[in-house]
Design a protein around this motif. Sequence first.
Motif, PDB file in Angstrom:
ATOM      1  N   SER A 194       0.837  -1.206   0.000  1.00 61.24           N
ATOM      2  CA  SER A 194       0.000   0.000   0.000  1.00 61.24           C
ATOM      3  C   SER A 194       0.865   1.247   0.000  1.00 61.24           C
ATOM      4  O   SER A 194       1.948   1.259   0.602  1.00 61.24           O
ATOM      5  N   GLY A 248       0.237   5.858  -0.424  1.00 57.97           N
ATOM      6  CA  GLY A 248      -0.738   6.936  -0.581  1.00 57.97           C
ATOM      7  C   GLY A 248      -0.390   8.105   0.303  1.00 57.97           C
ATOM      8  O   GLY A 248       0.778   8.437   0.481  1.00 57.97           O
ATOM      9  N   ARG A 302      -0.178   7.048  -8.541  1.00 57.49           N
ATOM     10  CA  ARG A 302       0.337   6.316  -9.700  1.00 57.49           C
ATOM     11  C   ARG A 302       1.574   5.529  -9.309  1.00 57.49           C
ATOM     12  O   ARG A 302       2.470   6.049  -8.624  1.00 57.49           O
ATOM     13  N   GLN A 324       0.283   1.815 -13.061  1.00 56.52           N
ATOM     14  CA  GLN A 324      -1.017   1.631 -12.418  1.00 56.52           C
ATOM     15  C   GLN A 324      -1.484   2.975 -11.862  1.00 56.52           C
ATOM     16  O   GLN A 324      -0.692   3.726 -11.287  1.00 56.52           O
ATOM     17  N   THR A 325      -2.763   3.255 -12.022  1.00 58.25           N
ATOM     18  CA  THR A 325      -3.349   4.509 -11.545  1.00 58.25           C
ATOM     19  C   THR A 325      -4.490   4.194 -10.597  1.00 58.25           C
ATOM     20  O   THR A 325      -5.297   3.295 -10.862  1.00 58.25           O
ATOM     21  N   PHE A 326      -4.563   4.932  -9.497  1.00 56.80           N
ATOM     22  CA  PHE A 326      -5.584   4.715  -8.486  1.00 56.80           C
ATOM     23  C   PHE A 326      -6.219   6.052  -8.098  1.00 56.80           C
ATOM     24  O   PHE A 326      -5.564   7.086  -8.143  1.00 56.80           O
ATOM     25  N   ARG A 327      -7.461   6.004  -7.701  1.00 50.63           N
ATOM     26  CA  ARG A 327      -8.154   7.169  -7.152  1.00 50.63           C
ATOM     27  C   ARG A 327      -8.224   7.005  -5.642  1.00 50.63           C
ATOM     28  O   ARG A 327      -8.731   6.004  -5.128  1.00 50.63           O
ATOM     29  N   LEU A 328      -7.702   7.998  -4.919  1.00 41.63           N
ATOM     30  CA  LEU A 328      -7.745   7.994  -3.467  1.00 41.63           C
ATOM     31  C   LEU A 328      -8.870   8.902  -2.989  1.00 41.63           C
ATOM     32  O   LEU A 328      -9.162   9.922  -3.618  1.00 41.63           O
ATOM     33  N   ALA A 366      -3.686   3.216  -1.640  1.00 40.42           N
ATOM     34  CA  ALA A 366      -4.011   2.275  -2.715  1.00 40.42           C
ATOM     35  C   ALA A 366      -3.203   0.999  -2.530  1.00 40.42           C
ATOM     36  O   ALA A 366      -2.080   1.032  -2.022  1.00 40.42           O
ATOM     37  N   PRO A 377      -1.949  -4.284 -13.713  1.00 38.43           N
ATOM     38  CA  PRO A 377      -2.969  -3.223 -13.740  1.00 38.43           C
ATOM     39  C   PRO A 377      -4.264  -3.712 -14.355  1.00 38.43           C
ATOM     40  O   PRO A 377      -4.264  -4.549 -15.263  1.00 38.43           O
ATOM     41  N   GLN A 383     -10.340  -1.161 -13.316  1.00 39.28           N
ATOM     42  CA  GLN A 383     -10.004  -0.187 -12.273  1.00 39.28           C
ATOM     43  C   GLN A 383      -9.851   1.206 -12.871  1.00 39.28           C
ATOM     44  O   GLN A 383     -10.351   2.192 -12.333  1.00 39.28           O
ATOM     45  N   ASP A 418     -12.292   4.393 -11.967  1.00 41.53           N
ATOM     46  CA  ASP A 418     -11.738   5.585 -11.328  1.00 41.53           C
ATOM     47  C   ASP A 418     -11.901   6.821 -12.198  1.00 41.53           C
ATOM     48  O   ASP A 418     -12.290   7.893 -11.712  1.00 41.53           O
TER      49      ASP A 418
END
Length: 333
Positions: A99, A101, A114, A123-127, A134, A140, A144, A148
């Motif tokens: 993890s 963030g 990212r 890989q891209t994530f929305r927090l 994340a 990836p 997802q 996002d």
Amino acid sequence: MSRLVRSLLALCLALLAAPLSADELRPAVIELIEREGGVWVIEWKLPVAALRAQDAVLLAEPLLPAVCTASGAPVRRAAPLALLGQQELRCRGNMAGQSFGLSALAGGTDAIARLIPRGKPAQTFRLTPEAPTAVIAAEPSAMQVLRDYLVIGAEHILFGWDHLLFVIALVLLVRRPWAVVKAATAFTVAHSLTLVATSLGYAGLPSRPVEALIALSIVFLAVEVALVLRSPEPRTFTRRFPWAVAFAFGLFHGFGFAGALADIGLPQGEVVTALLAFNLGVEAGQLLVIAGVIALLAAMMRFAPRFERPVLGGSTYAIGAIGSFWLIERVIG
């Protein structure tokens, strides 16, 4: 005074009290980047325009994967409307399942995280404030990215005040459901064209004139709505062909959407998916706004018709005043 009228007047006051910064989609961004020799760097950008000082402090600490340790103190610096930071890391083992963030997200804002490894897909994530970290996947997921960026696009139209006020003013000008559909479709086609073209590198305009033209579009529609309230007969080109005006201004709004998306970034290997999801999210948010305004207008006509003109007049002048402020700010600011 009926509940409906109180709700509409509250909407007018909310417009008058809107944030002075028109575009609220300037999220925090944190990136974990692999470089040569097993060295990793974590970089973060934290917008502070709409935050109090103590909120900015809460945002300032990145959370590292458990397999990574910091190599020295972080480097922080201030930029216009943002705090920037960078720290070198040493990481061992597999990143999958780890993890990373931010320690917290203040002010109810979202963030983008990212992971950018060497020789592998990013890989891209929305927090979110509820989930500010994340979990890195082994591979990836296109789903997802789709999920996002769909949410990010919807949030942009709902919390980006300049685009939101343009859509509201467009509905107030047109009023008739079928005409609203045609105008909204023209606006959608136009901003989709420039959004995609700019994001893929085929077009582009400097952000400052684009932002000024977006503000001008709001003022222009507010003036047209005010004229309609005085004389409903369609004498001007805008009132006879609102779809054409919506298309023309939609091109500039597309450049604005592209600028916001550039701040977020597009995930390598999933550019098409991210663009499609972002655009679909924008359209979903736009349709929600249009449906809500039409429903309010219909309810007012049915239950409180005598308040129609004062409420519409107040809303129109509020929209025009805010748009005028943004226009002056963006031209001379």
